[in-house]
Write a protein that holds these residues in place. Structure first.
Motif, PDB file in Angstrom:
ATOM      1  N   VAL A   6       0.852  -1.186   0.000  1.00 55.75           N
ATOM      2  CA  VAL A   6       0.000   0.000   0.000  1.00 55.75           C
ATOM      3  C   VAL A   6       0.889   1.237   0.000  1.00 55.75           C
ATOM      4  O   VAL A   6       1.859   1.308   0.749  1.00 55.75           O
ATOM      5  CB  VAL A   6      -0.907   0.028   1.249  1.00 55.75           C
ATOM      6  CG1 VAL A   6      -1.747   1.293   1.277  1.00 55.75           C
ATOM      7  CG2 VAL A   6      -1.782  -1.206   1.307  1.00 55.75           C
ATOM      8  N   ILE A   7       0.538   2.203  -0.841  1.00 56.58           N
ATOM      9  CA  ILE A   7       1.292   3.457  -0.879  1.00 56.58           C
ATOM     10  C   ILE A   7       0.320   4.610  -0.628  1.00 56.58           C
ATOM     11  O   ILE A   7      -0.617   4.829  -1.392  1.00 56.58           O
ATOM     12  CB  ILE A   7       2.003   3.651  -2.231  1.00 56.58           C
ATOM     13  CG1 ILE A   7       2.960   2.509  -2.478  1.00 56.58           C
ATOM     14  CG2 ILE A   7       2.727   4.997  -2.253  1.00 56.58           C
ATOM     15  CD1 ILE A   7       3.622   2.524  -3.833  1.00 56.58           C
ATOM     16  N   LEU A  31      -2.760   1.957  -4.416  1.00 54.37           N
ATOM     17  CA  LEU A  31      -2.378   3.367  -4.422  1.00 54.37           C
ATOM     18  C   LEU A  31      -3.496   4.189  -3.799  1.00 54.37           C
ATOM     19  O   LEU A  31      -4.621   4.192  -4.290  1.00 54.37           O
ATOM     20  CB  LEU A  31      -2.122   3.828  -5.852  1.00 54.37           C
ATOM     21  CG  LEU A  31      -1.107   2.993  -6.635  1.00 54.37           C
ATOM     22  CD1 LEU A  31      -1.092   3.417  -8.090  1.00 54.37           C
ATOM     23  CD2 LEU A  31       0.258   3.112  -6.008  1.00 54.37           C
ATOM     24  N   ILE A  32      -3.176   4.887  -2.709  1.00 52.84           N
ATOM     25  CA  ILE A  32      -4.174   5.680  -2.002  1.00 52.84           C
ATOM     26  C   ILE A  32      -3.818   7.156  -2.117  1.00 52.84           C
ATOM     27  O   ILE A  32      -2.691   7.557  -1.833  1.00 52.84           O
ATOM     28  CB  ILE A  32      -4.250   5.281  -0.515  1.00 52.84           C
ATOM     29  CG1 ILE A  32      -4.624   3.796  -0.389  1.00 52.84           C
ATOM     30  CG2 ILE A  32      -5.260   6.157   0.223  1.00 52.84           C
ATOM     31  CD1 ILE A  32      -4.657   3.281   1.030  1.00 52.84           C
ATOM     32  N   ALA A  33      -4.807   7.939  -2.561  1.00 52.81           N
ATOM     33  CA  ALA A  33      -4.615   9.385  -2.701  1.00 52.81           C
ATOM     34  C   ALA A  33      -5.972  10.064  -2.655  1.00 52.81           C
ATOM     35  O   ALA A  33      -7.000   9.450  -2.948  1.00 52.81           O
ATOM     36  CB  ALA A  33      -3.905   9.715  -4.004  1.00 52.81           C
ATOM     37  N   ARG A  34      -5.968  11.337  -2.291  1.00 49.54           N
ATOM     38  CA  ARG A  34      -7.226  12.098  -2.279  1.00 49.54           C
ATOM     39  C   ARG A  34      -7.740  12.311  -3.693  1.00 49.54           C
ATOM     40  O   ARG A  34      -8.925  12.193  -3.966  1.00 49.54           O
ATOM     41  CB  ARG A  34      -7.023  13.456  -1.612  1.00 49.54           C
ATOM     42  CG  ARG A  34      -6.938  13.383  -0.118  1.00 49.54           C
ATOM     43  CD  ARG A  34      -6.686  14.747   0.452  1.00 49.54           C
ATOM     44  NE  ARG A  34      -5.316  15.123   0.055  1.00 49.54           N
ATOM     45  CZ  ARG A  34      -4.780  16.297   0.241  1.00 49.54           C
ATOM     46  NH1 ARG A  34      -5.475  17.265   0.780  1.00 49.54           N
ATOM     47  NH2 ARG A  34      -3.540  16.536  -0.111  1.00 49.54           N
ATOM     48  N   HIS A  35      -6.850  12.689  -4.583  1.00 55.33           N
ATOM     49  CA  HIS A  35      -7.210  12.969  -5.976  1.00 55.33           C
ATOM     50  C   HIS A  35      -6.504  11.930  -6.852  1.00 55.33           C
ATOM     51  O   HIS A  35      -5.282  11.941  -6.977  1.00 55.33           O
ATOM     52  CB  HIS A  35      -6.791  14.383  -6.364  1.00 55.33           C
ATOM     53  CG  HIS A  35      -7.315  15.420  -5.412  1.00 55.33           C
ATOM     54  ND1 HIS A  35      -8.629  15.795  -5.379  1.00 55.33           N
ATOM     55  CD2 HIS A  35      -6.701  16.127  -4.432  1.00 55.33           C
ATOM     56  CE1 HIS A  35      -8.806  16.701  -4.432  1.00 55.33           C
ATOM     57  NE2 HIS A  35      -7.649  16.916  -3.839  1.00 55.33           N
ATOM     58  N   ALA A  52      -9.042   8.216  -1.168  1.00 59.20           N
ATOM     59  CA  ALA A  52      -9.292   8.370   0.266  1.00 59.20           C
ATOM     60  C   ALA A  52      -8.348   9.405   0.848  1.00 59.20           C
ATOM     61  O   ALA A  52      -7.253   9.637   0.341  1.00 59.20           O
ATOM     62  CB  ALA A  52      -9.102   7.040   0.983  1.00 59.20           C
ATOM     63  N   ASP A  53      -8.800   9.994   1.927  1.00 56.32           N
ATOM     64  CA  ASP A  53      -7.989  10.911   2.712  1.00 56.32           C
ATOM     65  C   ASP A  53      -7.379  10.122   3.864  1.00 56.32           C
ATOM     66  O   ASP A  53      -7.967   9.133   4.312  1.00 56.32           O
ATOM     67  CB  ASP A  53      -8.898  12.029   3.243  1.00 56.32           C
ATOM     68  CG  ASP A  53      -8.112  13.104   3.934  1.00 56.32           C
ATOM     69  OD1 ASP A  53      -7.915  12.972   5.161  1.00 56.32           O
ATOM     70  OD2 ASP A  53      -7.693  14.060   3.268  1.00 56.32           O
ATOM     71  N   ALA A  59     -11.844   3.740   4.980  1.00 53.67           N
ATOM     72  CA  ALA A  59     -11.183   3.521   3.690  1.00 53.67           C
ATOM     73  C   ALA A  59      -9.771   2.974   3.888  1.00 53.67           C
ATOM     74  O   ALA A  59      -9.341   2.079   3.163  1.00 53.67           O
ATOM     75  CB  ALA A  59     -11.146   4.812   2.886  1.00 53.67           C
ATOM     76  N   LEU A  60      -9.067   3.504   4.866  1.00 48.86           N
ATOM     77  CA  LEU A  60      -7.708   3.031   5.119  1.00 48.86           C
ATOM     78  C   LEU A  60      -7.712   1.589   5.636  1.00 48.86           C
ATOM     79  O   LEU A  60      -6.853   0.787   5.246  1.00 48.86           O
ATOM     80  CB  LEU A  60      -6.988   3.940   6.106  1.00 48.86           C
ATOM     81  CG  LEU A  60      -6.692   5.343   5.603  1.00 48.86           C
ATOM     82  CD1 LEU A  60      -5.991   6.153   6.693  1.00 48.86           C
ATOM     83  CD2 LEU A  60      -5.846   5.310   4.348  1.00 48.86           C
ATOM     84  N   THR A  61      -8.673   1.265   6.466  1.00 52.23           N
ATOM     85  CA  THR A  61      -8.780  -0.108   6.963  1.00 52.23           C
ATOM     86  C   THR A  61      -8.992  -1.076   5.808  1.00 52.23           C
ATOM     87  O   THR A  61      -8.345  -2.125   5.736  1.00 52.23           O
ATOM     88  CB  THR A  61      -9.935  -0.226   7.985  1.00 52.23           C
ATOM     89  OG1 THR A  61      -9.668   0.660   9.075  1.00 52.23           O
ATOM     90  CG2 THR A  61     -10.071  -1.641   8.504  1.00 52.23           C
ATOM     91  N   ARG A  62      -9.875  -0.719   4.870  1.00 54.64           N
ATOM     92  CA  ARG A  62     -10.090  -1.546   3.673  1.00 54.64           C
ATOM     93  C   ARG A  62      -8.823  -1.595   2.829  1.00 54.64           C
ATOM     94  O   ARG A  62      -8.457  -2.640   2.298  1.00 54.64           O
ATOM     95  CB  ARG A  62     -11.255  -1.011   2.845  1.00 54.64           C
ATOM     96  CG  ARG A  62     -12.612  -1.277   3.438  1.00 54.64           C
ATOM     97  CD  ARG A  62     -13.740  -0.953   2.453  1.00 54.64           C
ATOM     98  NE  ARG A  62     -13.660   0.401   1.899  1.00 54.64           N
ATOM     99  CZ  ARG A  62     -14.222   1.474   2.441  1.00 54.64           C
ATOM    100  NH1 ARG A  62     -14.913   1.379   3.546  1.00 54.64           N
ATOM    101  NH2 ARG A  62     -14.106   2.653   1.862  1.00 54.64           N
ATOM    102  N   GLY A  63      -8.145  -0.467   2.700  1.00 56.63           N
ATOM    103  CA  GLY A  63      -6.944  -0.406   1.877  1.00 56.63           C
ATOM    104  C   GLY A  63      -5.799  -1.249   2.414  1.00 56.63           C
ATOM    105  O   GLY A  63      -5.066  -1.876   1.655  1.00 56.63           O
ATOM    106  N   PHE A  64      -5.666  -1.291   3.724  1.00 49.65           N
ATOM    107  CA  PHE A  64      -4.569  -2.048   4.331  1.00 49.65           C
ATOM    108  C   PHE A  64      -4.882  -3.533   4.520  1.00 49.65           C
ATOM    109  O   PHE A  64      -3.984  -4.303   4.839  1.00 49.65           O
ATOM    110  CB  PHE A  64      -4.192  -1.437   5.687  1.00 49.65           C
ATOM    111  CG  PHE A  64      -3.409  -0.176   5.552  1.00 49.65           C
ATOM    112  CD1 PHE A  64      -2.096  -0.179   5.105  1.00 49.65           C
ATOM    113  CD2 PHE A  64      -3.975   1.050   5.882  1.00 49.65           C
ATOM    114  CE1 PHE A  64      -1.365   0.977   4.983  1.00 49.65           C
ATOM    115  CE2 PHE A  64      -3.253   2.224   5.766  1.00 49.65           C
ATOM    116  CZ  PHE A  64      -1.948   2.180   5.308  1.00 49.65           C
TER     117      PHE A  64
END
Length: 71
Positions: A6-7, A31-35, A52-53, A59-64
């Protein structure tokens, strides 16, 4: 060995370079980013794009989930 990485801040100078390097090495990258507009170029390269912010805990929990590591 192919890893799930995850980045956060994937549109930034450092995050985007790390994303490119990891994708070129064959890793699955989230890849996690606001925009996320700048991240579309990675969509076909085994990259998952998440808008996600860093304050969005759900969102971060799902991402990780199932990630081997993160930056």
């Amino acid at each position: 060995m192919k890893r799930k990485i995850v980045i956060l801040g994937a549109t930034g100078t450092v995050g985007s370079k790390i994303a490119e390097n990891l994708l070129n090495e064959g890793h699955h990258v989230k890849l996690i980013a606001r925009h996320t507009e700048k991240l579309e170029k990675y969509r076909g390269l085994d990259a998952e794009i998440i808008a996600a912010d860093i304050t969005d805990v759900k969102a971060l929990t799902r991402g990780f989930k199932n990630a081997d590591s993160a930056f």
